[in-house]
Design a protein around this motif. Sequence first.
Motif, PDB file in Angstrom:
ATOM      1  N   SER A 242      44.679  47.713  47.566  1.00 38.05           N
ATOM      2  CA  SER A 242      44.912  46.278  47.369  1.00 38.05           C
ATOM      3  C   SER A 242      43.599  45.517  47.244  1.00 38.05           C
ATOM      4  O   SER A 242      43.513  44.526  46.514  1.00 38.05           O
ATOM      5  CB  SER A 242      45.747  45.707  48.518  1.00 38.05           C
ATOM      6  N   SER A 243      42.548  46.001  47.939  1.00 39.54           N
ATOM      7  CA  SER A 243      41.241  45.351  47.820  1.00 39.54           C
ATOM      8  C   SER A 243      40.672  45.502  46.414  1.00 39.54           C
ATOM      9  O   SER A 243      40.039  44.593  45.878  1.00 39.54           O
ATOM     10  CB  SER A 243      40.258  45.948  48.844  1.00 39.54           C
ATOM     11  N   VAL A 244      40.906  46.666  45.802  1.00 37.12           N
ATOM     12  CA  VAL A 244      40.470  46.869  44.421  1.00 37.12           C
ATOM     13  C   VAL A 244      41.191  45.885  43.507  1.00 37.12           C
ATOM     14  O   VAL A 244      40.572  45.233  42.652  1.00 37.12           O
ATOM     15  CB  VAL A 244      40.731  48.320  43.973  1.00 37.12           C
ATOM     16  N   LEU A 245      42.480  45.747  43.703  1.00 39.01           N
ATOM     17  CA  LEU A 245      43.261  44.862  42.844  1.00 39.01           C
ATOM     18  C   LEU A 245      42.874  43.400  43.042  1.00 39.01           C
ATOM     19  O   LEU A 245      42.753  42.642  42.072  1.00 39.01           O
ATOM     20  CB  LEU A 245      44.757  45.069  43.112  1.00 39.01           C
ATOM     21  N   THR A 246      42.647  42.981  44.288  1.00 40.09           N
ATOM     22  CA  THR A 246      42.224  41.598  44.513  1.00 40.09           C
ATOM     23  C   THR A 246      40.818  41.358  43.975  1.00 40.09           C
ATOM     24  O   THR A 246      40.500  40.268  43.519  1.00 40.09           O
ATOM     25  CB  THR A 246      42.277  41.241  46.010  1.00 40.09           C
ATOM     26  N   GLY A 247      39.970  42.390  44.014  1.00 34.76           N
ATOM     27  CA  GLY A 247      38.635  42.269  43.431  1.00 34.76           C
ATOM     28  C   GLY A 247      38.699  42.043  41.939  1.00 34.76           C
ATOM     29  O   GLY A 247      37.977  41.201  41.388  1.00 34.76           O
ATOM     30  N   ILE A 248      39.575  42.773  41.277  1.00 36.97           N
ATOM     31  CA  ILE A 248      39.765  42.577  39.832  1.00 36.97           C
ATOM     32  C   ILE A 248      40.301  41.174  39.564  1.00 36.97           C
ATOM     33  O   ILE A 248      39.848  40.483  38.648  1.00 36.97           O
ATOM     34  CB  ILE A 248      40.722  43.648  39.271  1.00 36.97           C
ATOM     35  N   ALA A 249      41.273  40.751  40.384  1.00 30.84           N
ATOM     36  CA  ALA A 249      41.852  39.412  40.210  1.00 30.84           C
ATOM     37  C   ALA A 249      40.794  38.324  40.341  1.00 30.84           C
ATOM     38  O   ALA A 249      40.879  37.277  39.696  1.00 30.84           O
ATOM     39  CB  ALA A 249      42.968  39.194  41.222  1.00 30.84           C
ATOM     40  N   GLY A 250      39.796  38.568  41.166  1.00 39.27           N
ATOM     41  CA  GLY A 250      38.723  37.596  41.320  1.00 39.27           C
ATOM     42  C   GLY A 250      37.912  37.391  40.062  1.00 39.27           C
ATOM     43  O   GLY A 250      37.158  36.423  39.952  1.00 39.27           O
ATOM     44  N   LYS A 251      38.054  38.316  39.101  1.00 37.39           N
ATOM     45  CA  LYS A 251      37.343  38.202  37.826  1.00 37.39           C
ATOM     46  C   LYS A 251      38.219  37.587  36.725  1.00 37.39           C
ATOM     47  O   LYS A 251      37.754  37.426  35.593  1.00 37.39           O
ATOM     48  CB  LYS A 251      36.871  39.589  37.369  1.00 37.39           C
ATOM     49  N   PHE A 252      39.471  37.255  37.039  1.00 39.22           N
ATOM     50  CA  PHE A 252      40.370  36.699  36.029  1.00 39.22           C
ATOM     51  C   PHE A 252      39.880  35.329  35.546  1.00 39.22           C
ATOM     52  O   PHE A 252      39.393  34.522  36.343  1.00 39.22           O
ATOM     53  CB  PHE A 252      41.785  36.558  36.580  1.00 39.22           C
ATOM     54  N   THR A 253      40.089  35.097  34.262  1.00 39.14           N
ATOM     55  CA  THR A 253      39.669  33.816  33.667  1.00 39.14           C
ATOM     56  C   THR A 253      40.765  33.150  32.851  1.00 39.14           C
ATOM     57  O   THR A 253      40.537  32.099  32.256  1.00 39.14           O
ATOM     58  CB  THR A 253      38.447  34.021  32.758  1.00 39.14           C
ATOM     59  N   THR A 254      41.970  33.743  32.820  1.00 41.81           N
ATOM     60  CA  THR A 254      43.053  33.155  32.024  1.00 41.81           C
ATOM     61  C   THR A 254      44.354  33.134  32.816  1.00 41.81           C
ATOM     62  O   THR A 254      44.570  33.960  33.720  1.00 41.81           O
ATOM     63  CB  THR A 254      43.296  33.942  30.720  1.00 41.81           C
ATOM     64  N   ALA A 255      45.236  32.216  32.455  1.00 40.56           N
ATOM     65  CA  ALA A 255      46.550  32.121  33.093  1.00 40.56           C
ATOM     66  C   ALA A 255      47.388  33.351  32.770  1.00 40.56           C
ATOM     67  O   ALA A 255      48.223  33.781  33.578  1.00 40.56           O
ATOM     68  CB  ALA A 255      47.263  30.857  32.625  1.00 40.56           C
TER      69      ALA A 255
ATOM     70  N   MET B 127      40.583  47.634  33.380  1.00 38.89           N
ATOM     71  CA  MET B 127      40.692  48.099  34.756  1.00 38.89           C
ATOM     72  C   MET B 127      41.984  47.626  35.411  1.00 38.89           C
ATOM     73  O   MET B 127      42.609  48.368  36.186  1.00 38.89           O
ATOM     74  CB  MET B 127      39.483  47.640  35.565  1.00 38.89           C
ATOM     75  N   TYR B 128      42.404  46.402  35.097  1.00 41.13           N
ATOM     76  CA  TYR B 128      43.672  45.915  35.644  1.00 41.13           C
ATOM     77  C   TYR B 128      44.816  46.814  35.183  1.00 41.13           C
ATOM     78  O   TYR B 128      45.674  47.223  35.985  1.00 41.13           O
ATOM     79  CB  TYR B 128      43.941  44.477  35.217  1.00 41.13           C
ATOM     80  N   ASN B 129      44.832  47.148  33.905  1.00 40.74           N
ATOM     81  CA  ASN B 129      45.900  47.994  33.369  1.00 40.74           C
ATOM     82  C   ASN B 129      45.874  49.386  34.008  1.00 40.74           C
ATOM     83  O   ASN B 129      46.920  49.932  34.376  1.00 40.74           O
ATOM     84  CB  ASN B 129      45.761  48.114  31.847  1.00 40.74           C
TER      85      ASN B 129
END
Length: 922
Positions: free
Chosen positions: A832-845, A811-813
């Motif tokens: 931007s809310s969609v993108l920040t929502g995806i970022a909230g699921k990140f687990t790696t640097a 989804m990020y891609n």
Amino acid sequence: MKLIKSFVITLLIALTIAVDYRLENGVVPNSYKITIKAYIRSEDGARQFTFDGDVEINVNVVETGVKEITVHTKNLEVSSAEVFYNNLGLSTEKDHSYDSVTNKFTIHLKDALTVGYSYQIRMRYKGQMDDDLHGFYRSSYTKPNGEVRWVGATQLQRIEARRVFPCFDEPQMKAKFQLNIVRPTELKSFSNTKLLDTIDQEEGWQKDVFDETPVMSTYLVAFLVSDFKGRYNEDNTFAVISRPEYYDKTEKSFEIGQNVLHAYEKLFKIKYKDMGNELFQMASVPTFTHNGMENWGLILYKERVLVYEDGYTSTSGMQYMITILAHEICHMWFGNLVTFEWWGYFWLNEAFARYYQFYLSHELYPEYELDKQFVVDQMHLIFNTDANYGVAKLTDPTVSSPSEIGSMFSSITYVKGASIVRQIRHAMGEENFIKSLQNYLSENQFKSTTPDHIFKHFKENWPKEQKVDLDKYFEDWFEKVGYPLVTVVLSSDGKSIKVTQERFLLNPRDGSVKDYYYTVPFTYTTNWKTSFTNTTPSVYLSNKPGHKEIIDLQVKSDWVVANIKQTGYYRVNYDRSTWLALKDALFETKWSNIDEINRAQIVDDLFALGKTGYLTYDFVFDILEFLKTETAYLPWKPAFTGLKNIETRLGSEHRDIFQRFIASILNKVGKNLGFTEKQDDIILDLYNREKVTSWTCKYGKQECISSVQKQMQTFLQENDKPSVNLRSSVYCAALREPKEKDFDSFLSKYETELYDPEREIMIESIGCVKTKKLVEKLFEIILSDRIVNKDHKKTALTALYSENQENVDLMYNLVTMEYKRLIAALSESEASSVLTGIAGKFTTAEQKNKLQLFIDHNLDMIGSQETKLRNSLNTVEENLEWSRQYLPPLITYLKERTNGAPSTSHGLILMSFSILAIYFLG
């Protein structure tokens, strides 16, 4: 530069403080006569969606030297403004003035008004019927034949009455209101009170004249212009109003509304008709900003609150109907009859309405067990909010500006307020509590109050044998933010407990004040004398810093459970030995008779203590192994919430070991409930089955997957929908890895479905898909015009990245490659809310670094959302740091558990409990 920046900030703060939003008290309103002419039809031409207004306000002069009269107006084009005494116009010194910041419209008089005299303010104006769901706004619906019908509706809370008529728009400025609505002859109008007369006007128009209201605040004025139809009782004093097509679908709300109204009359000992308005109406509006609005005599609701759709309205939908009706009807007493004096005391309205939303509903419809649901639906929800920096106090008389007033409309006011009300009720006892409320309402009818008015009655009826400083008690809970973590340490001989407190914070480094202490109503029970019925406090913990309460248990005990039925607004931690003893007790028959609310409390507290590092996660999950034996809904509700957070932070890398844990703890409850409804189900079984089905299917149990796939095929081939109570879980589970033809067929059924709430369930379920090809296909459909509703686009997008951790990178891609198209499909802010929502699921640097590069290289495309996206990078870093700090013991635990090694968690928690030991010794 830093000095300049500091000066500018200081200056802005000073200017903000200097703005006076409050009205002077030299004159006070007594009554209003308001006439509104609504231009709502297309044939009104350029005037469509506007209105003409005429208001006469009778005011009393209560101070000397008044030469200016100031009222509120906003977005109104005032054509005349005059002041009269006995129909004689008073001379003005200069033209009126208007402050667009404070919305103050001031009439400047040549001579001072006379104290004790009454005057009339007469104003004419024009206004706009916008589509922003505030003021007098326009709404619409589509008839079965495709014809669009327009509706004019009002929403005047918080401070939007000034958008409809010039007024003294402060809650304590109460008055009577007489409304006249001029509308097209083919439409009807409804207002707060009964219709007295309909008078023909020029061709095509009629004027409806309504009775005068009781004394009330401006925000309670309401009217509706539409082609709606009413369902009335025999004497036309109770009605449910809806679009004509929904008339046959309002029988249940019609019945429930009357049951609730009569129950409140009995409870508060004040009949509705004796409050000055014999008419009680509930109306549905196609678009409405809240679930409901408590306008006196004309409560407005979202349509789904009042409409029961056979085959679509689930058991939880019926609960929604019952509880929202109970909430809004409660306001006829708490809010309308007796009103808060200022917005800083807004909890006097909402805390009681939210409390009785659950507890009066429970009395009328006990099968929903709403007294128990309150804890897991409300308290557990607000605990996370109230443990953060910047949270609001319940009582704050300093609020002034519109934004500050808006801050009082938060979950703190509603949910924390209701939780503290519940705490008070259990501390003083039901009989004393009800007597206090009855006396408060009786004494303050048609008046405005502050918290001291209700505290007075609580004090008068508080049990004299309880040793508590009630002034400190009320101050601690209503004027301080946050809540305590109470730590209970059982002595080595098991005959006493040491009880201490500290403020619980999710992040102690976020700038929050740490040294808050509270007067805590402490209750407990032990294994030797187990009782979960007596919620009267055994002792009140002192709010003095460092205080330790020693309680003699008299008999040796193996374990203790504090905060019986979680009636106190606090979390509980125990020493290591007691936690382990509780784990053993929870594995015994009937969980050693530990109440299910307290089992839910234990689960919720364990996840919170793990999240904040008070306990290590290996220890938390070791205690949570008791869920293998758990079959009740209440403990599973916080369990699923906590597991969802852990699932997100673990990411897809550790899915296998997490899956084995989930499969293990769900085995018994899954077998007990099954994946289809049973005749002997209680309502909480229905709710539990929905969640258990979702989790069990998600983590690969073939029996579950086969069941939902079978139900899906029946729907796709025979149009026989799954049970309404399982529908969303069945849809979602069956669509995770569907055949493409089934995916396409379901999407087509979504497009042809006519019932909006069902369409919302279906579009969210479509987002459960995790097959790469179909994720890409759905994303492309979302960007296209095939899905028209923007809210549905957002719902599907959110589901795509939140339902399956495996979709996050994909989804990020997709989002970053098609960001321009996403902006076009939604908006710059929503993209931007969609993108920040995806970022909230990140687990790696690595994921964080990709987002950093995207932001840096696309500033022109990102535009005004740069700050929002850069802030999301900080959130990602905080999440990564949290995971590095807290997750390794859990990962080790899950790996060892999977490999069959004995649990080592008891050894891994030494650091946490060593800290506890150091703190509590001596």
